[in-house]
Design a protein around this motif. Structure first.
Motif, mmCIF file in Angstrom:
data_model
loop_
_atom_site.group_PDB
_atom_site.id
_atom_site.type_symbol
_atom_site.label_atom_id
_atom_site.label_comp_id
_atom_site.label_asym_id
_atom_site.label_seq_id
_atom_site.Cartn_x
_atom_site.Cartn_y
_atom_site.Cartn_z
ATOM 1 N N ASP A 59 5.796 1.877 -27.623
ATOM 2 C CA ASP A 59 6.324 1.142 -26.468
ATOM 3 C C ASP A 59 5.677 1.552 -25.158
ATOM 4 O O ASP A 59 5.710 0.797 -24.185
ATOM 5 N N MET A 60 5.054 2.711 -25.108
ATOM 6 C CA MET A 60 4.441 3.199 -23.871
ATOM 7 C C MET A 60 3.241 2.355 -23.436
ATOM 8 O O MET A 60 2.867 2.363 -22.270
ATOM 9 N N TYR A 61 2.652 1.597 -24.366
ATOM 10 C CA TYR A 61 1.523 0.736 -24.005
ATOM 11 C C TYR A 61 1.969 -0.447 -23.144
ATOM 12 O O TYR A 61 1.166 -1.038 -22.443
ATOM 13 N N TRP A 62 3.253 -0.814 -23.208
ATOM 14 C CA TRP A 62 3.776 -1.965 -22.486
ATOM 15 C C TRP A 62 4.673 -1.592 -21.311
ATOM 16 O O TRP A 62 4.988 -2.453 -20.505
ATOM 17 N N GLU A 63 5.118 -0.344 -21.219
ATOM 18 C CA GLU A 63 6.163 0.006 -20.254
ATOM 19 C C GLU A 63 5.757 1.139 -19.315
ATOM 20 O O GLU A 63 4.978 2.020 -19.676
ATOM 21 N N GLY A 64 6.338 1.085 -18.119
ATOM 22 C CA GLY A 64 6.258 2.204 -17.181
ATOM 23 C C GLY A 64 4.869 2.532 -16.688
ATOM 24 O O GLY A 64 3.973 1.699 -16.645
ATOM 25 N N ASP A 65 4.708 3.782 -16.312
ATOM 26 C CA ASP A 65 3.456 4.257 -15.722
ATOM 27 C C ASP A 65 2.313 4.331 -16.725
ATOM 28 O O ASP A 65 1.157 4.454 -16.338
ATOM 29 N N THR A 66 2.626 4.283 -18.001
ATOM 30 C CA THR A 66 1.589 4.411 -19.030
ATOM 31 C C THR A 66 1.114 3.069 -19.579
ATOM 32 O O THR A 66 0.247 3.042 -20.450
ATOM 33 N N GLN A 67 1.668 1.959 -19.076
ATOM 34 C CA GLN A 67 1.289 0.663 -19.643
ATOM 35 C C GLN A 67 -0.212 0.429 -19.500
ATOM 36 O O GLN A 67 -0.846 0.880 -18.549
ATOM 37 N N ILE A 116 -1.686 -5.208 -23.001
ATOM 38 C CA ILE A 116 -0.784 -6.274 -22.550
ATOM 39 C C ILE A 116 -1.497 -7.626 -22.559
ATOM 40 O O ILE A 116 -0.921 -8.643 -22.937
ATOM 41 N N THR A 149 3.677 -9.610 -25.465
ATOM 42 C CA THR A 149 5.016 -9.115 -25.759
ATOM 43 C C THR A 149 5.005 -8.399 -27.082
ATOM 44 O O THR A 149 4.284 -8.791 -28.008
ATOM 45 N N ARG A 150 5.766 -7.368 -27.163
ATOM 46 C CA ARG A 150 5.852 -6.607 -28.403
ATOM 47 C C ARG A 150 7.051 -7.103 -29.175
ATOM 48 O O ARG A 150 8.169 -7.097 -28.676
#
Length: 71
Positions: free
Chosen positions: A51-59, A64, A69-70
């Protein structure tokens, strides 16, 4: 990269598999290419959780763009 005929074969087999398991999903050669490129990107930029690939500072913009969308 891969020849389009190979991507078509993988897409056809993936569609048949999804239908045989009750999902009405049709995959294309472009879907296969996007999946492959996403896997390569995730192999180069390794994060602890998917999930870090799509969310927050680590996206990751590349991931994307390839898979918006995941699911």
């Amino acid at each position: 990269m891969w020849p389009e005929s190979l991507r078509d074969t993988i897409a056809t087999a993936s569609t048949a598999y999804s239908v045989s398991h009750g999902r009405d999903v049709v995959y294309t050669a472009d879907d296969v290419l996007r999946f492959f490129l996403c896997c390569v990107t995730m192999g180069i930029i390794q994060l602890p959780r998917l999930d870090m690939y799509w969310e927050g500072d680590t996206q990751q913009a590349t991931v994307i763009a390839l898979v918006p969308t995941r699911t």
